[in-house]
Design an enzyme around this catalytic site. Structure first.
Site, PDB file in Angstrom:
ATOM      1  N   ARG A  15       5.225   5.329   7.362  1.00  0.00           N
ATOM      2  CA  ARG A  15       5.056   3.929   6.957  1.00  0.00           C
ATOM      3  C   ARG A  15       5.112   3.577   5.480  1.00  0.00           C
ATOM      4  O   ARG A  15       6.327   3.445   4.816  1.00  0.00           O
ATOM      5  CB  ARG A  15       3.631   2.963   7.277  1.00  0.00           C
ATOM      6  CG  ARG A  15       3.600   1.706   7.332  1.00  0.00           C
ATOM      7  CD  ARG A  15       3.496   1.163   5.577  1.00  0.00           C
ATOM      8  NE  ARG A  15       2.125   1.803   5.106  1.00  0.00           N
ATOM      9  CZ  ARG A  15       1.752   1.243   3.791  1.00  0.00           C
ATOM     10  NH1 ARG A  15       2.433   0.489   2.918  1.00  0.00           N
ATOM     11  NH2 ARG A  15       0.718   1.789   3.235  1.00  0.00           N
ATOM     12  N   ASP A  16       4.208   4.030   4.453  1.00  0.00           N
ATOM     13  CA  ASP A  16       4.646   3.847   2.974  1.00  0.00           C
ATOM     14  C   ASP A  16       5.634   5.009   2.493  1.00  0.00           C
ATOM     15  O   ASP A  16       6.285   4.599   1.705  1.00  0.00           O
ATOM     16  CB  ASP A  16       3.154   4.480   2.438  1.00  0.00           C
ATOM     17  CG  ASP A  16       3.059   4.183   1.153  1.00  0.00           C
ATOM     18  OD1 ASP A  16       3.518   3.091   0.546  1.00  0.00           O
ATOM     19  OD2 ASP A  16       2.337   5.115   0.233  1.00  0.00           O
ATOM     20  N   CYS A 240       6.721   3.842  -5.602  1.00  0.00           N
ATOM     21  CA  CYS A 240       6.505   2.524  -5.755  1.00  0.00           C
ATOM     22  C   CYS A 240       7.836   1.837  -6.249  1.00  0.00           C
ATOM     23  O   CYS A 240       8.273   2.393  -7.386  1.00  0.00           O
ATOM     24  CB  CYS A 240       5.731   2.370  -6.697  1.00  0.00           C
ATOM     25  SG  CYS A 240       5.200   0.581  -7.133  1.00  0.00           S
TER      26      CYS A 240
END
Length: 300
Positions: A15-16, A240
């Site tokens: 996911r991340d 990120c």
């Protein structure tokens, strides 16, 4: 010096780790990745998220991924469900654990989910209430616990307060995220100490990104305090989009190598873990960011 005897690793690669990749991993390969992680010994694996496919197209097939997994095999497959629409879709797909996320930075909250911290918590309340009624486990994430790309340093008191608010919503565990990977060992340790004044250490997890190569050092510093749950991504996948040069989550392979060397049990097979990571990176067009995987690839 005292360390936990065993660490529970929450694998966030599917996911991340994948949600910021330029290439979208096909459903079949995502399922194969998760199955490989299970073979390696992981028992908690983030399977995806139920968010708008317009904003996160990499996760648009999460329902299909869950449909391809054995949900009754004793493996936990949490999914991100930040609102009631996502929660309803997650439940329809068979999810038994969902996650919600808040930021410790007002600026990050506004730019990431277009609302204040307080407003985000209000949005999560109906999800938390529904999860409690349905017997669905609820996990919480706090981002920017060691720094924000817009505000710089984030007060540890705010990290503590947001974490406590998530616990009050009904989260069984709160994962503390160094979203942009700017933390250093003593700051990480001090942050965890402050949060642990309000929340039992057993209900806290670490989620450290490795932008500047500090993730393992930060984890080591926090292990001395007794934390025993750590999020990691196979192959060091992730990162990120708001952090220049962000290099992803701490690698599960490298984390297990460190813990093995410390005599801390994880129940994970490193060689099988490397093999699982290769399933992912073979479809992403770049090598794994794991130091262990790189060393194995270069060995004669």
């Amino acid at each position: 010096m005292s360390f936990p005897r065993r660490v529970r690793i929450v694998e966030v690669g599917p996911r991340d780790g994948l949600q910021n990749e330029a290439r979208i991993l096909p459903t079949e390969r995502r399922i194969a990745l998760i199955q490989g992680l299970v073979q390696a010994g992981l028992t908690i694996i983030e399977a995806g998220s139920f968010v708008s496919p317009k904003w996160v197209p990499q996760m648009a097939d999460t329902a299909s991924v869950l449909a391809g997994l054995d949900l009754d095999a004793g493996i936990a497959y949490p999914v991100l469900a930040p609102n009631m629409k996502g929660y309803s879709e997650a439940r329809a797909a068979g999810a038994r654990e969902v996650a919600i996320f808040a930021a410790a930075s007002e600026s990050f909250s506004q730019r990431n989910i277009n609302c204040s911290i307080a407003e985000s918590l209000d949005r999560f309340r109906p999800v938390a209430e529904a999860a409690a009624q349905d017997g669905v486990r609820l996990r919480g994430y706090v981002s920017c616990v060691l720094g924000c790309p817009y505000e710089g340093d984030v007060p540890v008191s705010r990290v503590r307060d947001v974490s406590q608010a998530l616990m009050q919503l009904g989260c069984y565990e709160v994962s503390l995220g160094d979203t942009i990977g700017v933390g250093t060992p003593l700051k990480a340790r001090a942050m965890l100490q402050t949060v642990a004044e309000a929340i039992p250490m057993a209900a806290l997890a670490l989620h450290f990104h490795d932008t500047y190569g500090m993730a393992l050092a930060n984890i080591f510093a926090c292990l001395e305090l007794g934390v025993s749950v750590i999020d990691a991504a196979v192959g060091g996948l992730g990162g990120c989009p708001y952090a220049a040069g962000a290099s992803g989550n701490v690698s599960t392979e490298d984390l297990v190598t460190m813990l093995d060397g410390m005599g801390i049990e994880t129940g994970i097979d490193r060689e099988a873990l490397i093999a699982a990571g290769q399933i992912a990176v073979a479809g992403l067009g770049h090598p794994a960011r794991s130091k262990l995987a790189a060393a194995r690839a270069q060995a004669p």
